[in-house]
Enzyme design. Structure first.
Site, PDB file in Angstrom:
ATOM      1  N   ASP A  36       0.847  -1.200   0.000  1.00 38.24           N
ATOM      2  CA  ASP A  36       0.000   0.000   0.000  1.00 38.24           C
ATOM      3  C   ASP A  36       0.887   1.256   0.000  1.00 38.24           C
ATOM      4  O   ASP A  36       0.707   2.170  -0.833  1.00 38.24           O
ATOM      5  CB  ASP A  36      -0.890  -0.058   1.260  1.00 38.24           C
ATOM      6  CG  ASP A  36      -2.055   0.907   1.249  1.00 38.24           C
ATOM      7  OD1 ASP A  36      -2.293   1.561   0.210  1.00 38.24           O
ATOM      8  OD2 ASP A  36      -2.747   0.999   2.285  1.00 38.24           O
ATOM      9  N   TYR A 127      -0.955  -8.435   7.678  1.00 39.48           N
ATOM     10  CA  TYR A 127      -2.200  -9.100   8.104  1.00 39.48           C
ATOM     11  C   TYR A 127      -2.012 -10.579   8.459  1.00 39.48           C
ATOM     12  O   TYR A 127      -2.951 -11.230   8.925  1.00 39.48           O
ATOM     13  CB  TYR A 127      -3.296  -8.913   7.060  1.00 39.48           C
ATOM     14  CG  TYR A 127      -3.952  -7.539   7.099  1.00 39.48           C
ATOM     15  CD1 TYR A 127      -3.562  -6.578   8.037  1.00 39.48           C
ATOM     16  CD2 TYR A 127      -4.972  -7.189   6.205  1.00 39.48           C
ATOM     17  CE1 TYR A 127      -4.158  -5.322   8.080  1.00 39.48           C
ATOM     18  CE2 TYR A 127      -5.580  -5.934   6.250  1.00 39.48           C
ATOM     19  CZ  TYR A 127      -5.169  -5.007   7.183  1.00 39.48           C
ATOM     20  OH  TYR A 127      -5.773  -3.763   7.226  1.00 39.48           O
TER      21      TYR A 127
HETATM   22  N1  AR6 Z   1       5.274  -5.124  -4.677  1.00 38.88           N
HETATM   23  C1  AR6 Z   1       4.674  -6.318  -4.536  1.00 38.88           C
HETATM   24  N2  AR6 Z   1       4.423  -6.892  -3.342  1.00 38.88           N
HETATM   25  C2  AR6 Z   1       4.815  -6.218  -2.246  1.00 38.88           C
HETATM   26  C3  AR6 Z   1       5.444  -4.942  -2.296  1.00 38.88           C
HETATM   27  C4  AR6 Z   1       5.672  -4.402  -3.593  1.00 38.88           C
HETATM   28  N3  AR6 Z   1       6.254  -3.196  -3.761  1.00 38.88           N
HETATM   29  N4  AR6 Z   1       5.704  -4.551  -1.023  1.00 38.88           N
HETATM   30  C5  AR6 Z   1       5.259  -5.526  -0.206  1.00 38.88           C
HETATM   31  N5  AR6 Z   1       4.726  -6.536  -0.926  1.00 38.88           N
HETATM   32  P1  AR6 Z   1       1.231  -6.083   3.038  1.00 38.88           P
HETATM   33  P2  AR6 Z   1      -1.406  -7.051   3.950  1.00 38.88           P
HETATM   34  C6  AR6 Z   1       4.130  -7.805  -0.484  1.00 38.88           C
HETATM   35  O1  AR6 Z   1       1.743  -6.026   4.434  1.00 38.88           O
HETATM   36  O2  AR6 Z   1      -0.784  -8.204   4.643  1.00 38.88           O
HETATM   37  C7  AR6 Z   1      -0.725  -1.980   4.844  1.00 38.88           C
HETATM   38  O3  AR6 Z   1      -0.241  -1.168   5.865  1.00 38.88           O
HETATM   39  C8  AR6 Z   1       4.475  -8.315   0.887  1.00 38.88           C
HETATM   40  O4  AR6 Z   1       5.726  -8.985   0.872  1.00 38.88           O
HETATM   41  O5  AR6 Z   1       1.557  -4.989   2.120  1.00 38.88           O
HETATM   42  O6  AR6 Z   1      -2.611  -7.293   3.095  1.00 38.88           O
HETATM   43  C9  AR6 Z   1      -2.164  -1.680   4.489  1.00 38.88           C
HETATM   44  O7  AR6 Z   1      -2.456  -0.306   4.592  1.00 38.88           O
HETATM   45  C10 AR6 Z   1       3.330  -9.288   1.153  1.00 38.88           C
HETATM   46  O8  AR6 Z   1       3.592 -10.568   0.561  1.00 38.88           O
HETATM   47  O9  AR6 Z   1      -0.394  -6.215   3.014  1.00 38.88           O
HETATM   48  C11 AR6 Z   1      -2.919  -2.492   5.479  1.00 38.88           C
HETATM   49  O10 AR6 Z   1      -3.068  -1.820   6.710  1.00 38.88           O
HETATM   50  C12 AR6 Z   1       2.163  -8.652   0.401  1.00 38.88           C
HETATM   51  O11 AR6 Z   1       2.722  -7.629  -0.418  1.00 38.88           O
HETATM   52  C13 AR6 Z   1      -2.068  -3.708   5.670  1.00 38.88           C
HETATM   53  O12 AR6 Z   1      -0.742  -3.322   5.322  1.00 38.88           O
HETATM   54  C14 AR6 Z   1       1.109  -8.066   1.299  1.00 38.88           C
HETATM   55  O13 AR6 Z   1       1.727  -7.472   2.425  1.00 38.88           O
HETATM   56  C15 AR6 Z   1      -2.468  -4.836   4.743  1.00 38.88           C
HETATM   57  O14 AR6 Z   1      -1.747  -5.998   5.073  1.00 38.88           O
END
Ligand code: AR6
Length: 175
Positions: A36, A127
């Site tokens: 995000d 999450y």
């Molecule tokens: N490109 C692709 N994947 C990514 C990137 C990127 N640039 N950066 C991280 N990931 P998360 P959630 C991956 O924590 O668990 C936020 O604060 C990461 O390695 O981004 O759904 C939101 O505002 C992981 O596998 O999302 C919410 O509050 C995946 O993206 C909360 O985090 C999801 O990790 C959502 O948590």
């Protein structure tokens, strides 16, 4: 109708050239860390501006649902913001909610003429959703959606940031 290709790539979703990238957002739609944060940083303020307008209209985004904004400065035209479930042991509806994220994102994409879409591994970061279980839900929900709907979608890409997710998706997509 041509068959939709489903692929996996390892990398940063903000760099991917597709019509729409999906964001793993939260209910507030006001940004956060992880993917995000990366999407808002790379895409610039136009994305948050539209998120604020959506929030003013409908008060954020419920878990499992999705909303669409501009892609701002990203290579993608649109960002589809969906909110994954927070993992709480697996008996609180997490699999259904996670499947809904993929289904509702694909539906919203279709309604906006999107032909190529990239998903991050929703809920598997902050999450806390176990990566193996999340990958199965993601692939099954996507395959089921494409099977059950008449779709113009040409390409679905799962973008894995880490090696473990990349390996899990490779195994699932080769089966
Ligand atoms: N490109 C692709 N994947 C990514 C990137 C990127 N640039 N950066 C991280 N990931 P998360 P959630 C991956 O924590 O668990 C936020 O604060 C990461 O390695 O981004 O759904 C939101 O505002 C992981 O596998 O999302 C919410 O509050 C995946 O993206 C909360 O985090 C999801 O990790 C959502 O948590």
């Amino acid at each position: 109708m041509a068959k939709t290709t489903i692929e996996v790539q390892q990398g940063d979703i903000t760099k991917v050239r597709v019509d729409a990238v999906v964001n793993a957002a939260n209910n507030s739609l006001l940004g956060g860390g992880g993917v995000d944060g990366a999407i808002h940083r790379a895409g610039g303020p136009a994305i948050l501006e539209e998120c604020r307008q959506i929030r003013a209209r409908q008060g954020g985004c419920p878990t499992g649902e999705a909303v669409i904004t501009t892609g701002g400065k990203l290579p993608a035209k649109y960002v589809i913001h969906t909110v994954g479930p927070v993992w709480d042991g697996g008996q609180k509806g997490e699999p259904d909610l996670l499947a809904s994220c993929y289904r509702n994102s694909l539906k919203l994409a279709e309604e906006n003429g999107v032909k190529s879409i990239a998903f991050p591994n929703i809920s598997t970061g902050v999450y806390g959703y176990p990566k193996d279980q999340a990958a199965k839900v993601a692939v099954e929900a996507t395959r089921a959606y494409l099977r059950e709907h008449k779709t113009n979608m040409e390409q679905v890409i799962f973008i894995c940031f880490d090696a473990e997710n990349f390996r899990l998706y490779q195994q699932l997509l080769n089966s």
